[in-house]
Design a protein around this motif. Sequence first.
Motif, mmCIF file in Angstrom:
data_model
loop_
_atom_site.group_PDB
_atom_site.id
_atom_site.type_symbol
_atom_site.label_atom_id
_atom_site.label_comp_id
_atom_site.label_asym_id
_atom_site.label_seq_id
_atom_site.Cartn_x
_atom_site.Cartn_y
_atom_site.Cartn_z
ATOM 1 N N MET A 113 7.311 -29.519 15.367
ATOM 2 C CA MET A 113 7.372 -30.477 16.477
ATOM 3 C C MET A 113 7.966 -31.798 15.989
ATOM 4 S SD MET A 113 3.734 -29.856 18.413
ATOM 5 C CE MET A 113 4.200 -30.989 19.714
ATOM 6 N N ALA A 114 8.495 -32.562 16.921
ATOM 7 C CA ALA A 114 9.067 -33.862 16.577
ATOM 8 C C ALA A 114 8.904 -34.810 17.757
ATOM 9 C CB ALA A 114 10.547 -33.722 16.227
ATOM 10 N N ASP A 115 8.929 -36.108 17.448
ATOM 11 C CA ASP A 115 8.925 -37.103 18.508
ATOM 12 C C ASP A 115 10.287 -37.136 19.196
ATOM 13 O OD1 ASP A 115 6.343 -37.831 17.730
ATOM 14 O OD2 ASP A 115 7.095 -39.314 16.301
ATOM 15 N N ILE A 116 11.356 -37.116 18.382
ATOM 16 C CA ILE A 116 12.722 -37.124 18.900
ATOM 17 C C ILE A 116 13.521 -36.074 18.143
ATOM 18 C CG2 ILE A 116 14.827 -38.484 19.215
ATOM 19 C CD1 ILE A 116 13.127 -40.995 19.228
ATOM 20 N N TYR A 117 14.281 -35.307 18.884
ATOM 21 C CA TYR A 117 15.135 -34.287 18.281
ATOM 22 C C TYR A 117 16.554 -34.492 18.803
ATOM 23 C CZ TYR A 117 16.898 -29.618 17.005
ATOM 24 O OH TYR A 117 17.623 -28.573 16.475
ATOM 25 N N VAL A 118 17.470 -34.824 17.902
ATOM 26 C CA VAL A 118 18.874 -35.042 18.243
ATOM 27 C C VAL A 118 19.635 -33.791 17.828
ATOM 28 C CG1 VAL A 118 20.888 -36.506 17.933
ATOM 29 C CG2 VAL A 118 18.605 -37.514 17.820
ATOM 30 N N ARG A 119 20.258 -33.117 18.786
ATOM 31 C CA ARG A 119 20.860 -31.820 18.487
ATOM 32 C C ARG A 119 22.328 -31.763 18.889
ATOM 33 N NH1 ARG A 119 20.919 -28.314 22.922
ATOM 34 N NH2 ARG A 119 20.807 -26.482 21.565
ATOM 35 N N GLY A 120 23.108 -31.144 18.045
ATOM 36 C CA GLY A 120 24.518 -30.945 18.327
ATOM 37 C C GLY A 120 25.386 -32.059 17.779
ATOM 38 N N GLY A 121 26.673 -31.830 17.842
ATOM 39 C CA GLY A 121 27.610 -32.835 17.371
ATOM 40 C C GLY A 121 27.747 -32.838 15.857
ATOM 41 N N TRP A 122 28.531 -33.804 15.377
ATOM 42 C CA TRP A 122 28.706 -34.009 13.948
ATOM 43 C C TRP A 122 27.628 -34.964 13.440
ATOM 44 C CZ3 TRP A 122 33.011 -32.073 11.085
ATOM 45 C CH2 TRP A 122 34.011 -31.463 11.849
ATOM 46 N N ILE A 123 27.048 -34.645 12.295
ATOM 47 C CA ILE A 123 26.095 -35.543 11.646
ATOM 48 C C ILE A 123 26.761 -36.078 10.379
ATOM 49 C CG2 ILE A 123 23.753 -35.848 10.783
ATOM 50 C CD1 ILE A 123 23.808 -34.767 13.640
ATOM 51 N N ILE A 124 27.052 -37.362 10.360
ATOM 52 C CA ILE A 124 27.612 -37.992 9.158
ATOM 53 C C ILE A 124 26.445 -38.620 8.412
ATOM 54 C CG2 ILE A 124 29.265 -39.673 8.254
ATOM 55 C CD1 ILE A 124 30.846 -39.357 10.839
ATOM 56 N N THR A 125 25.985 -37.946 7.371
ATOM 57 C CA THR A 125 24.696 -38.292 6.786
ATOM 58 C C THR A 125 24.732 -39.531 5.908
ATOM 59 O OG1 THR A 125 25.001 -36.930 4.808
ATOM 60 C CG2 THR A 125 24.057 -35.849 6.766
ATOM 61 N N MET A 126 25.827 -39.792 5.202
ATOM 62 C CA MET A 126 25.909 -40.843 4.192
ATOM 63 C C MET A 126 24.894 -40.649 3.082
ATOM 64 S SD MET A 126 28.456 -42.272 5.555
ATOM 65 C CE MET A 126 28.685 -43.488 4.282
ATOM 66 N N ASP A 127 24.406 -39.422 2.908
ATOM 67 C CA ASP A 127 23.472 -39.125 1.818
ATOM 68 C C ASP A 127 24.232 -39.123 0.487
ATOM 69 O OD1 ASP A 127 24.819 -36.702 1.636
ATOM 70 O OD2 ASP A 127 23.165 -35.489 2.396
ATOM 71 N N PRO A 128 23.551 -38.950 -0.651
ATOM 72 C CA PRO A 128 24.262 -39.015 -1.942
ATOM 73 C C PRO A 128 25.422 -38.047 -2.064
ATOM 74 C CG PRO A 128 21.905 -39.197 -2.306
ATOM 75 C CD PRO A 128 22.077 -38.888 -0.845
ATOM 76 N N GLN A 129 25.372 -36.910 -1.373
ATOM 77 C CA GLN A 129 26.478 -35.941 -1.392
ATOM 78 C C GLN A 129 27.504 -36.237 -0.297
ATOM 79 O OE1 GLN A 129 23.069 -34.706 -1.255
ATOM 80 N NE2 GLN A 129 23.160 -34.956 -3.485
ATOM 81 N N ARG A 130 27.208 -37.225 0.548
ATOM 82 C CA ARG A 130 28.050 -37.580 1.691
ATOM 83 C C ARG A 130 28.338 -36.359 2.570
ATOM 84 N NH1 ARG A 130 26.456 -41.756 -0.262
ATOM 85 N NH2 ARG A 130 27.715 -43.620 -0.701
ATOM 86 N N ARG A 131 27.297 -35.591 2.851
ATOM 87 C CA ARG A 131 27.469 -34.392 3.673
ATOM 88 C C ARG A 131 27.851 -34.760 5.104
ATOM 89 N NH1 ARG A 131 22.325 -31.200 4.099
ATOM 90 N NH2 ARG A 131 21.457 -33.314 4.118
ATOM 91 N N VAL A 132 28.783 -34.039 5.660
ATOM 92 C CA VAL A 132 29.136 -34.128 7.070
ATOM 93 C C VAL A 132 28.830 -32.767 7.681
ATOM 94 C CG1 VAL A 132 30.966 -34.510 8.747
ATOM 95 C CG2 VAL A 132 30.920 -35.834 6.615
ATOM 96 N N ILE A 133 27.877 -32.727 8.605
ATOM 97 C CA ILE A 133 27.383 -31.461 9.151
ATOM 98 C C ILE A 133 27.949 -31.262 10.551
ATOM 99 C CG2 ILE A 133 25.337 -30.107 9.730
ATOM 100 C CD1 ILE A 133 23.758 -31.927 7.784
ATOM 101 N N LYS A 134 28.709 -30.191 10.717
ATOM 102 C CA LYS A 134 29.260 -29.864 12.033
ATOM 103 C C LYS A 134 28.234 -29.089 12.835
ATOM 104 C CE LYS A 134 33.403 -27.905 14.181
ATOM 105 N NZ LYS A 134 34.696 -27.221 13.929
ATOM 106 N N ASP A 135 28.054 -29.478 14.106
ATOM 107 C CA ASP A 135 27.037 -28.864 14.963
ATOM 108 C C ASP A 135 25.677 -28.947 14.286
ATOM 109 O OD1 ASP A 135 26.041 -27.723 17.227
ATOM 110 O OD2 ASP A 135 26.505 -25.665 16.638
ATOM 111 N N GLY A 136 25.298 -30.170 13.950
ATOM 112 C CA GLY A 136 24.051 -30.398 13.226
ATOM 113 C C GLY A 136 22.929 -30.862 14.126
ATOM 114 N N ALA A 137 21.824 -31.250 13.506
ATOM 115 C CA ALA A 137 20.659 -31.731 14.240
ATOM 116 C C ALA A 137 19.796 -32.563 13.316
ATOM 117 C CB ALA A 137 19.852 -30.563 14.819
#
Length: 466
Positions: free
Chosen positions: A1-25
Motif C-alpha cells: 500500500m502507499a499514500d501516493i502512487y505515481v504510475r507510468g511515464g518516464w522516471i528520471i531518477t537522478m540516482d547514483p546510476q542516473r537510471r532513466v526508467i521508461k514506463d516506470g512508477a
Amino acid sequence: MADIYVRGGWIITMDPQRRVIKDGAVAVEGGVITAVGKRENLDPQYKSYSDVVIDARDGVVIPGLVNTHVHLAQGLLKACADYKRLIPWLKDRVWPLQGNYKPEEALVSAKLVVAEMLKSGVTTFLETGLVGRYGVDAIIEFLHDSGIRAAVARHVMDLKGYALEENVLHEGLVEPGDTSFNDTIRLYHKYHGWDSRIWIWFGPRTPGAVSVELYKKISEKARELKTGITMHLAEVKEDVDYTVKVFGKKPVEFAHWVGLTGPNVVLVHVVWVTDDEIDLLAKTKTSVSHNPSSNLKLASGGARVSEMLRRGVNVTLGTDGGPSNNDYDLIREMKVAALLQPLLTGDPEAIRAEQVLEMATINGARALMIDHLVGSIEVGKRADLVVVDFHKPHLKPLNNPVSHLVYSAMGSDVKHVIIDGRLVVFNRQILTFDEEEVLRKADEAAFNLYERAGVCREPDLKWPIF
C-alpha cells in the motif's frame, strides 16, 4: 500500500546510476519514497491499494527542482529595472524599491514568488537574504505553511557600500552589524530544521557592505551552528576591481581569506574568475549558483560553467529575482544555461542536457547540504516529485525526455508537485494557499510600493499607451 502512487511515464531518477526508467512508477508512504521501478512490476502491489493514484503515462517524473538563488522580496519588481547594468540597476531602481517595502508587501511578494516556483516544479530553494523591514518571521512561517522547502538566508552587514565608495545602499536597507547578525542567530534558534523543510543561513552582503571582521565572524558562527552561507561574488568586473584594489586579492581569494569557502557555502554568479580561482572553489568544495538569465539581461558576463564542471566544482542553478530575470521558472532557466556555454566556448558539446538537469536537482541539493534527503528519486529519500505533462505539441515526439526537459519544456508544463509526500500542486492548482488571493493582492501591493518609492510608477515603454 502507499499514500501516493505515481504510475507510468518516464522516471528520471537522478540516482547514483542516473537510471532513466521508461514506463516506470514511484510509490510514496509516510513522506518517503518506498518503491521505484517498472510500472508492470509495481502495479500489482500499489495500483489498487493506494490512497492517491496519479496517472503519469503521458508525462515525465523528475525529482523536485532546487533553485539556489532567489530574492523573495523582488517578486513585485518585475519590469521595474529593465535595460540597465548592475550598479545603476541597484542604485536607481532596486534598492529604492526594496528600501521602501512594508512587511505586508514583502509577504505578498514572497507568496507570489513561491506560487510561481511551485507551479514550475521548484520544491526547494535558497533565499539569498532577507532584511528586518520585510517581516522575516511572517515570511518564514508562510514558507512552512506553503509546503515548500527553503534555506532562508538573513542579510548581515555592518557597512553601507557596494564595491566603489560612491555606491551606497538605500537607507531603508541599512542595518547595524550587531542587529543583523544577532537576528540571524535568533531566527536560527527559532526555525532552523523545522520539519526538515526550513533552514536558516547567513546571507552576508557583497564586499563593500561587510567588514573583514564580520565576514570572519559569520564564517566561524556558521560552522559552529553547522549551517550555510550564501553571498553574491564576482558578478561584475567592478567586484574584481574592488577586492584587488582594497585587499590585493581576487574575489574567490578574498572569500577564502575571510572563511567564505567550503561545503556549506554557495557563492552566487561567480562570473569574473580565473582558472586558479576555479581550482580553489573545487579544492574547498564550495558550490556555485549559476544564474544565466540575470547575467545576460544585466550584461554582467557569462560564467565559465563548463570549465567549472570539468574542474570538479559543484555548480547549481538559480533564477535570481524579478527585476533581473523577470521570472522564477527554473525549467526555462535550464534552457538558457544549456545554450550559453556553447556560445561562450564555441563548442556545441560544451555542456550536455544531463549536466544541466544535475545542476537543477542533485547538485542543488548537495549545495544545500540536504542531498541525503532530496535531489533524486530513490527508496528512502523524502518524496519530492514533479510530474511534467508531455502530452503537448512542443514536447512530442517523446524520444528523449532529458533533452526535452532542458531544451523544450517550460514551467507551465508542470502538472503535479509532491513535497515531503504531500500533494502541493495537483492539476496545476496550488493546494496549500489561495493563489487567486495572492494574485489580487500583488497588483495592489506593487503599485502602492511604486508610488511610495517614486520608482516604476509608469512602464518603461517607448510606445504610447492610450
